[in-house]
Scaffold this motif. Sequence first.
Motif, PDB file in Angstrom:
ATOM      1  N   PHE A 147      36.079 110.538  25.282  1.00  0.00           N
ATOM      2  CA  PHE A 147      35.086 111.478  25.793  1.00  0.00           C
ATOM      3  C   PHE A 147      34.396 110.898  27.013  1.00  0.00           C
ATOM      4  O   PHE A 147      34.282 109.679  27.173  1.00  0.00           O
ATOM      5  CB  PHE A 147      34.065 111.866  24.717  1.00  0.00           C
ATOM      6  CG  PHE A 147      33.105 110.777  24.316  1.00  0.00           C
ATOM      7  CD1 PHE A 147      31.907 110.582  25.004  1.00  0.00           C
ATOM      8  CD2 PHE A 147      33.378 109.956  23.233  1.00  0.00           C
ATOM      9  CE1 PHE A 147      31.016 109.590  24.631  1.00  0.00           C
ATOM     10  CE2 PHE A 147      32.497 108.957  22.845  1.00  0.00           C
ATOM     11  CZ  PHE A 147      31.306 108.772  23.551  1.00  0.00           C
ATOM     12  N   CYS A 168      28.879 115.924  26.068  1.00  0.00           N
ATOM     13  CA  CYS A 168      30.000 115.126  26.567  1.00  0.00           C
ATOM     14  C   CYS A 168      31.271 115.973  26.600  1.00  0.00           C
ATOM     15  O   CYS A 168      31.373 116.983  25.906  1.00  0.00           O
ATOM     16  CB  CYS A 168      30.230 113.893  25.687  1.00  0.00           C
ATOM     17  SG  CYS A 168      28.833 112.740  25.634  1.00  0.00           S
ATOM     18  N   SER A 227      40.667 120.192  25.378  1.00  0.00           N
ATOM     19  CA  SER A 227      39.446 119.701  26.010  1.00  0.00           C
ATOM     20  C   SER A 227      38.284 120.591  25.583  1.00  0.00           C
ATOM     21  O   SER A 227      38.358 121.813  25.711  1.00  0.00           O
ATOM     22  CB  SER A 227      39.607 119.723  27.536  1.00  0.00           C
ATOM     23  OG  SER A 227      38.469 119.197  28.172  1.00  0.00           O
ATOM     24  N   TYR A 245      35.178 116.037  25.691  1.00  0.00           N
ATOM     25  CA  TYR A 245      36.208 115.392  24.877  1.00  0.00           C
ATOM     26  C   TYR A 245      37.588 115.872  25.321  1.00  0.00           C
ATOM     27  O   TYR A 245      37.802 117.075  25.498  1.00  0.00           O
ATOM     28  CB  TYR A 245      36.019 115.733  23.396  1.00  0.00           C
ATOM     29  CG  TYR A 245      34.938 114.928  22.705  1.00  0.00           C
ATOM     30  CD1 TYR A 245      35.259 113.886  21.840  1.00  0.00           C
ATOM     31  CD2 TYR A 245      33.597 115.209  22.925  1.00  0.00           C
ATOM     32  CE1 TYR A 245      34.268 113.148  21.206  1.00  0.00           C
ATOM     33  CE2 TYR A 245      32.598 114.473  22.299  1.00  0.00           C
ATOM     34  CZ  TYR A 245      32.943 113.447  21.439  1.00  0.00           C
ATOM     35  OH  TYR A 245      31.955 112.715  20.817  1.00  0.00           O
ATOM     36  N   TRP A 254      34.246 107.077  30.676  1.00  0.00           N
ATOM     37  CA  TRP A 254      35.013 107.563  29.532  1.00  0.00           C
ATOM     38  C   TRP A 254      34.980 106.519  28.425  1.00  0.00           C
ATOM     39  O   TRP A 254      35.034 105.314  28.689  1.00  0.00           O
ATOM     40  CB  TRP A 254      36.458 107.833  29.940  1.00  0.00           C
ATOM     41  CG  TRP A 254      36.609 109.033  30.824  1.00  0.00           C
ATOM     42  CD1 TRP A 254      36.570 109.060  32.185  1.00  0.00           C
ATOM     43  CD2 TRP A 254      36.813 110.384  30.396  1.00  0.00           C
ATOM     44  NE1 TRP A 254      36.738 110.344  32.640  1.00  0.00           N
ATOM     45  CE2 TRP A 254      36.894 111.180  31.571  1.00  0.00           C
ATOM     46  CE3 TRP A 254      36.943 111.002  29.157  1.00  0.00           C
ATOM     47  CZ2 TRP A 254      37.096 112.559  31.525  1.00  0.00           C
ATOM     48  CZ3 TRP A 254      37.147 112.373  29.112  1.00  0.00           C
ATOM     49  CH2 TRP A 254      37.223 113.136  30.279  1.00  0.00           C
TER      50      TRP A 254
END
Length: 349
Positions: free
Chosen positions: A258, A240, A234, A242, A266
Amino acid sequence: MLRFAQLHVCLSLEKEARRVLLCHFHEVVREEEFQELGVEKVRSLLQEENLVEVLKEAVLVEGVVRWLAHDTLARRGHFQELLHSAHLDLKEEYLRTALELHRECLETDTEDIHSLFVQALKTAFNINKSPSEHCRRGRRLTSRMFVIGGYHWHPLSEVQTWDPVTDQWQQGEDMPDHTRESYGVTLLGSNIYISGGYRTDTTEALDTVWVYSSDTDKWTQGQPMLTARYYHCSVGLHGCVYVIGGYRGGAPMGETEFYDPLKRKWIPVANMVQGVGNATACVLRDTIYVAGGHYGYKGSCTYDKIQTYRADVNEWSITTTCPHPGTTTQLSYISPGSIELQRDKLCYI
């Protein structure tokens, strides 16, 4: 695009233009079009609620600095005003130091001096504010380290905060829904996102997300991921969060998605070249690097490649081979822009 939408009163296009601008603000501030904006337009951008939530203080400061550098003599009077618009504050003594460094920057026109100016502002934010000082929206302007959850014979819920200025540890609000393991942790702005993991008693993969605000010391439940996973990577990129790869039901997965905090949802993107779990990841120059990991049923095979993801083309590729593949390999980045592989530990230099 934003100017066009406003000129033609196209509200849907204006909304999308603002979303793109906020997500890519760190790139926008380097463009001449931004630097030529009038003070009212810049002030309006800096006052955006979502901008403050998504970006770190250093990015906001850089935007103000670059705008000021475009026409210092005419704009220097707006410097403090714009910092306040971004809900940032500098003591007068540090403001004078910053402006003096900026004057040298203009005379020499070197990137090194400009970087020194930006660093002076960062230092003023990170060191010369006490932990109890807040801006109007309660943003703490000190660097802190957070230790969240973990495992010691059983899953832990504690949140611990260390302040390097005072060398003091403080207890934060306990993490809710903590009876899980192998979740992802990502810092985005002043928020820390805890994603996925699995139940300790059932090994059930989870899609749940919890968000910890470092400003308010409060937890809120976030939007669930599209795909439940654990042992995943992560990272934060372009405003954002991901989440990459991981396991589900004992099998590795290559799905990547993301979370866009401006859209509050998402979004799926391209799958990895090879789905892996127990890998490690970092971001360098708008590219996500994922090193090593395991694949095969229950991670029976070790993967020795470094995979990279470029968000601008939504594409994964293989960059090179890890010299030491395995779960103990870690990635870190070193200024001015190189990646270092570490074994057994993660070092920032």
